[in-house]
Design an enzyme around this catalytic site. Structure first.
Site, PDB file in Angstrom:
ATOM      1  N   GLU A 170     -24.892   9.153 -66.259  1.00  0.00           N
ATOM      2  CA  GLU A 170     -24.493  10.797 -66.205  1.00  0.00           C
ATOM      3  C   GLU A 170     -25.590  11.611 -67.492  1.00  0.00           C
ATOM      4  O   GLU A 170     -25.096  12.164 -68.252  1.00  0.00           O
ATOM      5  CB  GLU A 170     -23.199  10.900 -66.570  1.00  0.00           C
ATOM      6  CG  GLU A 170     -22.129  10.563 -65.394  1.00  0.00           C
ATOM      7  CD  GLU A 170     -20.815  10.763 -65.684  1.00  0.00           C
ATOM      8  OE1 GLU A 170     -20.469  11.297 -66.823  1.00  0.00           O
ATOM      9  OE2 GLU A 170     -20.129  10.204 -64.943  1.00  0.00           O
ATOM     10  N   ASN A 212     -27.069   5.751 -63.045  1.00  0.00           N
ATOM     11  CA  ASN A 212     -25.783   6.120 -62.402  1.00  0.00           C
ATOM     12  C   ASN A 212     -25.500   7.613 -62.833  1.00  0.00           C
ATOM     13  O   ASN A 212     -25.364   7.939 -63.937  1.00  0.00           O
ATOM     14  CB  ASN A 212     -24.479   5.449 -62.734  1.00  0.00           C
ATOM     15  CG  ASN A 212     -23.415   5.396 -61.827  1.00  0.00           C
ATOM     16  OD1 ASN A 212     -23.427   5.423 -60.679  1.00  0.00           O
ATOM     17  ND2 ASN A 212     -22.106   5.852 -62.142  1.00  0.00           N
ATOM     18  N   HIS A 249     -18.322  11.243 -56.113  1.00  0.00           N
ATOM     19  CA  HIS A 249     -17.104  12.017 -56.061  1.00  0.00           C
ATOM     20  C   HIS A 249     -17.060  13.184 -55.107  1.00  0.00           C
ATOM     21  O   HIS A 249     -17.595  14.467 -55.908  1.00  0.00           O
ATOM     22  CB  HIS A 249     -16.771  12.234 -57.649  1.00  0.00           C
ATOM     23  CG  HIS A 249     -16.639  11.084 -58.504  1.00  0.00           C
ATOM     24  ND1 HIS A 249     -15.580  10.239 -58.188  1.00  0.00           N
ATOM     25  CD2 HIS A 249     -17.205  10.452 -59.542  1.00  0.00           C
ATOM     26  CE1 HIS A 249     -15.606   9.233 -59.155  1.00  0.00           C
ATOM     27  NE2 HIS A 249     -16.617   9.296 -59.626  1.00  0.00           N
ATOM     28  N   GLU A 278     -18.671   5.302 -56.974  1.00  0.00           N
ATOM     29  CA  GLU A 278     -17.689   5.587 -57.411  1.00  0.00           C
ATOM     30  C   GLU A 278     -16.879   6.662 -56.268  1.00  0.00           C
ATOM     31  O   GLU A 278     -16.405   7.736 -56.642  1.00  0.00           O
ATOM     32  CB  GLU A 278     -17.693   6.437 -58.711  1.00  0.00           C
ATOM     33  CG  GLU A 278     -18.134   5.650 -59.646  1.00  0.00           C
ATOM     34  CD  GLU A 278     -18.317   6.562 -61.071  1.00  0.00           C
ATOM     35  OE1 GLU A 278     -17.716   7.297 -61.364  1.00  0.00           O
ATOM     36  OE2 GLU A 278     -19.294   6.057 -62.040  1.00  0.00           O
ATOM     37  N   ASP A 280     -14.753   8.700 -53.943  1.00  0.00           N
ATOM     38  CA  ASP A 280     -13.541   9.214 -53.586  1.00  0.00           C
ATOM     39  C   ASP A 280     -13.895  10.738 -53.023  1.00  0.00           C
ATOM     40  O   ASP A 280     -14.703  11.227 -53.402  1.00  0.00           O
ATOM     41  CB  ASP A 280     -12.612   9.265 -54.810  1.00  0.00           C
ATOM     42  CG  ASP A 280     -13.051   9.828 -56.054  1.00  0.00           C
ATOM     43  OD1 ASP A 280     -13.981  10.643 -55.930  1.00  0.00           O
ATOM     44  OD2 ASP A 280     -12.684   9.398 -57.378  1.00  0.00           O
TER      45      ASP A 280
HETATM   46  O1  G3I Z   1      -5.188   4.244 -71.868  1.00  0.00           O
HETATM   47  C1  G3I Z   1      -4.599   5.341 -72.482  1.00  0.00           C
HETATM   48  C2  G3I Z   1      -3.274   5.431 -72.793  1.00  0.00           C
HETATM   49  O2  G3I Z   1      -2.885   4.484 -73.636  1.00  0.00           O
HETATM   50  C3  G3I Z   1      -2.954   7.004 -73.317  1.00  0.00           C
HETATM   51  O3  G3I Z   1      -1.546   6.983 -73.158  1.00  0.00           O
HETATM   52  C4  G3I Z   1      -3.459   8.101 -72.397  1.00  0.00           C
HETATM   53  C5  G3I Z   1      -3.337   9.276 -73.025  1.00  0.00           C
HETATM   54  O4  G3I Z   1      -4.250  10.168 -72.617  1.00  0.00           O
HETATM   55  O5  G3I Z   1      -4.885   7.730 -72.024  1.00  0.00           O
HETATM   56  C6  G3I Z   1      -5.361   6.539 -71.472  1.00  0.00           C
HETATM   57  O6  G3I Z   1      -6.624   6.403 -71.408  1.00  0.00           O
HETATM   58  C7  G3I Z   1      -7.082   7.115 -70.420  1.00  0.00           C
HETATM   59  C8  G3I Z   1      -7.951   6.255 -69.579  1.00  0.00           C
HETATM   60  O7  G3I Z   1      -8.606   6.988 -68.542  1.00  0.00           O
HETATM   61  C9  G3I Z   1      -6.989   5.339 -68.734  1.00  0.00           C
HETATM   62  O8  G3I Z   1      -6.136   5.828 -68.070  1.00  0.00           O
HETATM   63  C10 G3I Z   1      -7.945   8.131 -71.101  1.00  0.00           C
HETATM   64  O9  G3I Z   1      -7.449   9.023 -71.824  1.00  0.00           O
HETATM   65  C11 G3I Z   1      -8.836   8.957 -70.072  1.00  0.00           C
HETATM   66  O10 G3I Z   1      -9.802  10.016 -70.656  1.00  0.00           O
HETATM   67  C12 G3I Z   1      -9.500   8.015 -69.195  1.00  0.00           C
HETATM   68  O11 G3I Z   1     -10.066   8.582 -67.979  1.00  0.00           O
HETATM   69  C13 G3I Z   1     -11.135   7.850 -67.411  1.00  0.00           C
HETATM   70  C14 G3I Z   1     -12.526   8.749 -67.385  1.00  0.00           C
HETATM   71  O12 G3I Z   1     -13.443   8.101 -66.481  1.00  0.00           O
HETATM   72  C15 G3I Z   1     -12.855   9.019 -68.837  1.00  0.00           C
HETATM   73  O13 G3I Z   1     -14.019   9.731 -68.974  1.00  0.00           O
HETATM   74  C16 G3I Z   1     -10.878   7.699 -65.976  1.00  0.00           C
HETATM   75  O14 G3I Z   1      -9.690   6.806 -66.070  1.00  0.00           O
HETATM   76  C17 G3I Z   1     -11.941   7.120 -65.167  1.00  0.00           C
HETATM   77  O15 G3I Z   1     -11.526   6.834 -63.847  1.00  0.00           O
HETATM   78  C18 G3I Z   1     -13.245   7.772 -65.303  1.00  0.00           C
HETATM   79  O16 G3I Z   1     -14.223   7.301 -64.533  1.00  0.00           O
HETATM   80  C19 G3I Z   1     -15.428   8.225 -64.584  1.00  0.00           C
HETATM   81  C20 G3I Z   1     -16.561   7.180 -64.496  1.00  0.00           C
HETATM   82  O17 G3I Z   1     -16.516   6.287 -65.686  1.00  0.00           O
HETATM   83  C21 G3I Z   1     -17.969   7.879 -64.600  1.00  0.00           C
HETATM   84  N1  G3I Z   1     -17.886   8.834 -63.362  1.00  0.00           N
HETATM   85  C22 G3I Z   1     -16.951   9.678 -63.481  1.00  0.00           C
HETATM   86  C23 G3I Z   1     -15.570   9.033 -63.278  1.00  0.00           C
HETATM   87  C24 G3I Z   1     -14.392  10.059 -63.178  1.00  0.00           C
HETATM   88  O18 G3I Z   1     -14.151  10.812 -64.045  1.00  0.00           O
END
Ligand code: G3I
Length: 455
Positions: A170, A212, A249, A278, A280
């Site tokens: 990105e 990516n 996405h 990715e 969806d």
């Molecule tokens: O694990 C913690 C948890 O302990 C806590 O209580 C909670 C509170 O906010 O956060 C949890 O972590 C989160 C994590 O996902 C696991 O669920 C993070 O806050 C959250 O920011 C994180 O989001 C991820 C996101 O990337 C971050 O940028 C998404 O799961 C993930 O699917 C998403 O994936 C991205 C790719 O890497 C790049 N392309 C876009 C895609 C979608 O945004």
């Protein structure tokens, strides 16, 4: 410095030049076990097995903390033959404190995948987002050095286990500017992306190295063109890039467009592999899912498709119900459409190459006979089917010629010798035949059946 050779002349999984012998395709097997394997799945009835029959993988993002959920792992293990850690390989997860690396959750996913014959996509080595606090506050040459060290350390840790890395994620801005995204990494100098690729190349010469991004799916968009121009520039200057990931996405604001196939084929024509990384789609419309898969199958250098989660409830945007399984793990209409597309998909044509010259060998072994038949052939790989007679439960040993590598199998349970070139396939209740894909790596000898034993 690693010199790169003419990519256009190489097979799909073309190597970086220094590793002319160890072609990038060999990375599909990583160090010891086969990649893109469908495990015990049956061809035509699961996403991974059906994709493998088309010489592709079908993957999903996986969260380590869900591996204890048996409903989740049941679908994962049954349907998918490639895995991308959803968050566990990101910078904040792998280097939470500078110089102190943490691989536990990522290793857990890698182990789960590889022990079941699934391949692993690495995501991601360098990104403006999900940086640990220490990195967010850095700038200039110190940040550049820290970023390069991170790339080197993480790629080294997973060397031989990750078939493709999202080296940089990105890095371009949304909108019509076609500019790089402003970030602390970008402010270290415009060459930060190629520096990251060179560091990854040095650390893991056999992994495929990808750029990516999202919103790069529509061929007419400025962001797509900007990434295209960067990749073209990298290829012309020998920057070690092997592949481009299209996150895909899709939602109502950023919908699928029928020029997606043009995007994939245009990038592929630059001499890189392309991957849907990715996927969806808001509301999971079956027709759109089908179209995406058909587009990938229509482009010879499209290696596979990864969906960004298994059940809707696993999605980062669960409320949009964008995935192939509902919250209860039931298959949705989109699943059926994807499976049908994989099974009906046309085989892209690549230039014919010299036919195999080694005659088939089917020596008697025990009380059964195994006969090898040639299957579909692509520019870089070919399928084979082995039919067994004389036993309903059997063990067949098949050897390929180095540097060939078996990259996927179906309808059997494979194990491998230490070289990765001798496969022992055991029946798994899927019938009296099994199949596999061999990456030629320049050698088109026919695989050899070494033995067939009733068991
Ligand atoms: O694990 C913690 C948890 O302990 C806590 O209580 C909670 C509170 O906010 O956060 C949890 O972590 C989160 C994590 O996902 C696991 O669920 C993070 O806050 C959250 O920011 C994180 O989001 C991820 C996101 O990337 C971050 O940028 C998404 O799961 C993930 O699917 C998403 O994936 C991205 C790719 O890497 C790049 N392309 C876009 C895609 C979608 O945004």
């Amino acid at each position: 410095m690693i010199e790169r050779c003419q990519e256009d002349a190489r097979p799909r999984f073309g190597p970086r030049a220094r590793t002319a012998v160890v072609l990038a395709a060999a990375a599909l097997l990583a160090a010891t076990s086969a990649a893109f394997l469908p495990g015990t799945a049956s061809a035509g009835t699961t996403l991974g097995a059906s994709a493998a029959e088309k010489g592709r993988y079908f993957g999903t993002a996986v969260a380590a903390n869900k591996l204890s959920d048996s409903a989740y792992t049941t679908i994962l293990n049954r349907e998918f033959n490639s895995v991308t850690p959803e968050n566990e390989m990101k910078i904040d997860a792998t280097e939470p404190q500078q110089g102190r690396f943490s691989y536990g959750a990522a290793d857990q996913i890698v182990s789960h995948a590889r022990s079941r014959g699934m391949s692993v996509r690495g995501h991601t080595l360098a990104w403006h987002s999900q940086q640990p606090g220490w990195m967010q506050s850095m700038s200039g040459s110190a940040l550049r050095q820290a970023m390069l060290n991170h790339v080197t350390q993480v790629a080294t840790h997973f060397r031989g286990q990750v078939v493709a890395w999202d080296v940089v994620n990105e890095a371009f801005a949304d909108g019509s500017s076609g500019a790089r995204r402003d970030s602390n990494l970008q402010r270290t100098g415009n060459d930060w992306i190629e520096a990251a690729f060179r560091a990854a190349d040095a650390a893991d010469p056999n992994a495929k190295l990808c750029y990516n991004d999202y919103n790069t799916d529509n061929w007419t968009h400025a962001k797509t063109q900007a990434v295209y121009n960067m990749v073209r520039d990298f290829k012309s200057r020998g920057v070690p890039i092997d592949c481009v990931g299209f996150q895909s996405h899709f939602n109502n604001d950023s919908p699928y467009n029928s020029n997606y196939r043009t995007t994939l084929s245009s990038f592929a024509a630059l001499g890189v592999d392309v991957q849907v990384t990715e996927l969806d789609i808001q509301g999971a419309p079956a027709n759109t899912y089908r179209a995406v898969v058909e587009d990938c199958l229509a482009v010879a250098r499209c290696n596979g498709v990864t969906v960004w989660g298994i059940r809707d409830s696993d999605s980062w945007r669960a409320s949009q119900t964008p995935l192939l399984f509902n919250n209860s793990g039931q298959k949705k209409a989109a699943y059926d459409a994807v499976l049908a597309a994989l099974n009906n998909g046309t085989t892209p044509t690549d230039p014919p190459t010299t036919p195999p010259t080694t005659p088939p060998t089917n020596p008697p072994g025990g009380s059964c006979t195994a006969t090898l038949q040639d299957g579909t052939r692509w520019g870089d790989r070919f399928n084979s089917t082995v039919t067994v007679s004389g036993a309903s439960s059997w063990t067949v040993v098949v050897a390929v010629t180095s540097p060939q590598k078996i990259s996927s199998t179906w309808n059997g349970s494979p194990t491998w010798d230490s070289s990765g070139n001798v496969m022992t396939m055991r029946s798994n209740g899927s019938g009296n035949s099994f199949g596999f894909t061999t990456m030629a790596n320049g050698n088109w000898n026919r695989p050899v059946v070494q033995s067939c034993t009733a068991s």
